[in-house]
Enzyme design. Structure first.
Site, PDB file in Angstrom:
ATOM      1  N   GLU A 201      37.241  35.758  35.697  1.00 30.83           N
ATOM      2  CA  GLU A 201      38.500  35.695  34.945  1.00 30.83           C
ATOM      3  C   GLU A 201      38.659  34.347  34.237  1.00 30.83           C
ATOM      4  OE1 GLU A 201      39.841  38.381  34.542  1.00 30.83           O
ATOM      5  OE2 GLU A 201      39.690  39.600  36.347  1.00 30.83           O
TER       6      GLU A 201
ATOM      7  N   HIS B 289      45.433  33.498  40.250  1.00 33.05           N
ATOM      8  CA  HIS B 289      45.496  34.965  40.182  1.00 33.05           C
ATOM      9  C   HIS B 289      45.204  35.519  41.564  1.00 33.05           C
ATOM     10  CE1 HIS B 289      44.466  39.090  39.366  1.00 33.05           C
ATOM     11  NE2 HIS B 289      43.215  38.895  39.712  1.00 33.05           N
TER      12      HIS B 289
ATOM     13  N   HIS C  82      45.891  39.343  44.296  1.00 34.18           N
ATOM     14  CA  HIS C  82      46.247  40.757  44.409  1.00 34.18           C
ATOM     15  C   HIS C  82      47.372  40.909  45.430  1.00 34.18           C
ATOM     16  CE1 HIS C  82      41.754  41.485  43.161  1.00 34.18           C
ATOM     17  NE2 HIS C  82      42.479  40.966  42.184  1.00 34.18           N
TER      18      HIS C  82
ATOM     19  N   GLU D 261      67.661  33.846  45.345  1.00 31.27           N
ATOM     20  CA  GLU D 261      67.007  32.691  44.714  1.00 31.27           C
ATOM     21  C   GLU D 261      66.212  33.046  43.454  1.00 31.27           C
ATOM     22  OE1 GLU D 261      66.323  29.266  46.882  1.00 31.27           O
ATOM     23  OE2 GLU D 261      68.382  29.959  46.807  1.00 31.27           O
TER      24      GLU D 261
ATOM     25  N   HIS E 201      46.648  45.973  39.267  1.00 25.36           N
ATOM     26  CA  HIS E 201      45.619  44.968  39.588  1.00 25.36           C
ATOM     27  C   HIS E 201      46.178  43.791  40.400  1.00 25.36           C
ATOM     28  CE1 HIS E 201      41.844  42.596  38.241  1.00 25.36           C
ATOM     29  NE2 HIS E 201      42.464  41.919  39.172  1.00 25.36           N
TER      30      HIS E 201
HETATM   31  P1  13P Z   1      36.042  36.870  40.591  1.00 23.87           P
HETATM   32  O1  13P Z   1      35.347  37.084  41.914  1.00 23.87           O
HETATM   33  O2  13P Z   1      35.088  36.897  39.414  1.00 23.87           O
HETATM   34  O3  13P Z   1      36.921  35.660  40.592  1.00 23.87           O
HETATM   35  O4  13P Z   1      36.997  38.133  40.343  1.00 23.87           O
HETATM   36  C1  13P Z   1      37.950  38.487  41.291  1.00 23.87           C
HETATM   37  C2  13P Z   1      39.113  39.167  40.688  1.00 23.87           C
HETATM   38  O5  13P Z   1      40.189  39.160  41.267  1.00 23.87           O
HETATM   39  C3  13P Z   1      38.987  39.816  39.369  1.00 23.87           C
HETATM   40  O6  13P Z   1      40.213  40.053  38.768  1.00 23.87           O
HETATM   41 ZN    ZN Z   2      41.775  40.343  40.337  1.00 28.39          ZN
END
Ligand code: 13P
Ligand code: ZN
Length: 265
Positions: free
Chosen positions: A114, A137, A139, A167, A208
């Site tokens: 990413e 980033h 999940h 908050e 995602h």
């Molecule tokens: P990477 O292992 O390349 O960082 O990817 C993980 C991920 O969350 C892709 O969106």
């Molecule tokens: Zn991801």
């Protein structure tokens, strides 16, 4: 001081460990990139790169900037035990299309897939806020789940999150950005994320995960914690709600805390 002991590297190790423990980063899920300022790395990093990674997007605005970044395919649960393999320090090369490895990725690794979304978002945020440093980033479970059940509309998502906890409107008065499902790991999703980053420090990726950005790791992490907590409250209360925060109460909060909130309530 060893490079692994630079304050930003240590903070990234602590961050990724916390993210893993929160269940936000299964397997190799998630990635982090943080700008290291010259005052911190000078006298420690070598001038000549160990290896060079090339990319196709334009990172001219980041030339010479140095980042700690997580490796592609690397598991956050392993960062603490082997930071030298799971993390790298890269400097954006003079051509604006390369990242020069100065430390890390010792087992032959490379920056996160990413990288386009991270670098393009850094560019967008730095234009708005010269003190910006962090893109992360993950999940985050409830936040990800929210993108399946709410309408694909960022104002509706923002209002829902604001109402779930007092908050929220103070922590992210500008609201959150939302992108419908896109192929991850490329320039297109990078461009779309960076466009959202012009307005928001939080961007949800449908089905995602989520991006968080900020001047410090505490700020970016705190943002995502707040969003994730709010999404969790949403699922805990679904079907049980008897009362909620009203629009008038949200406005009262925004006025009391002097935040310039998105006028969608
Ligand atoms: P990477 O292992 O390349 O960082 O990817 C993980 C991920 O969350 C892709 O969106
Ligand atoms: Zn991801």
């Amino acid at each position: 001081m060893r490079i692994v002991d630079l304050p930003t590297v240590r903070e990234v190790i602590r961050l990724t460990t916390n993210m893993y423990r929160l269940g936000w980063d299964e397997r190799n899920g998630g990635n982090v990139s943080v700008i290291i300022d010259p005052e911190e790395y000078q006298n420690y990093l070598p001038e000549n790169p160990i290896r060079v990674f090339h990319f196709t997007f334009d990172a001219t605005e980041l030339i010479g900037k140095v980042f700690v970044v997580t490796g592609t395919g690397k598991y956050f649960k392993n960062v603490e035990v082997a930071p030298e393999s799971n993390l790298g320090i890269v400097r954006i090369g003079k051509d604006g299309h390369s990242a020069e490895l100065l430390w890390g990725f010792e087992d032959g690794g490379a920056p996160t897939g990413e990288f386009p979304s991270h670098m393009m978002s850094h560019i967008a945020r730095l234009r708005i806020d010269p003190k910006h440093h962090v893109v992360m980033h993950c999940h985050a479970t409830h936040t990800l789940a929210l993108t399946y059940v709410l309408p694909p509309d960022e104002d509706e998502i923002t209002r829902t999150l604001w109402r779930m906890s007092t908050e929220c409107i103070v922590v992210f008065p500008e609201g959150v950005g939302y992108l419908p499902w896109m192929l991850c790991g490329g320039n297109d999703i990078g461009l779309a994320t960076a466009k959202k980053a012009e307005h928001y420090r939080v961007v949800l990726w449908g089905a995602h995960g989520v991006f968080g950005m900020g001047e410090t790791i505490d700020e970016a992490f705190g943002l995502l914690e707040t969003v994730e907590k709010s999404a969790q409250i949403y699922f805990l209360t679904q079907g049980h709600v008897r009362q909620s925060i009203t629009n008038d109460q949200l406005k009262e909060l925004a006025e009391a805390f002097h935040v310039n909130y998105k006028k969608i309530i």
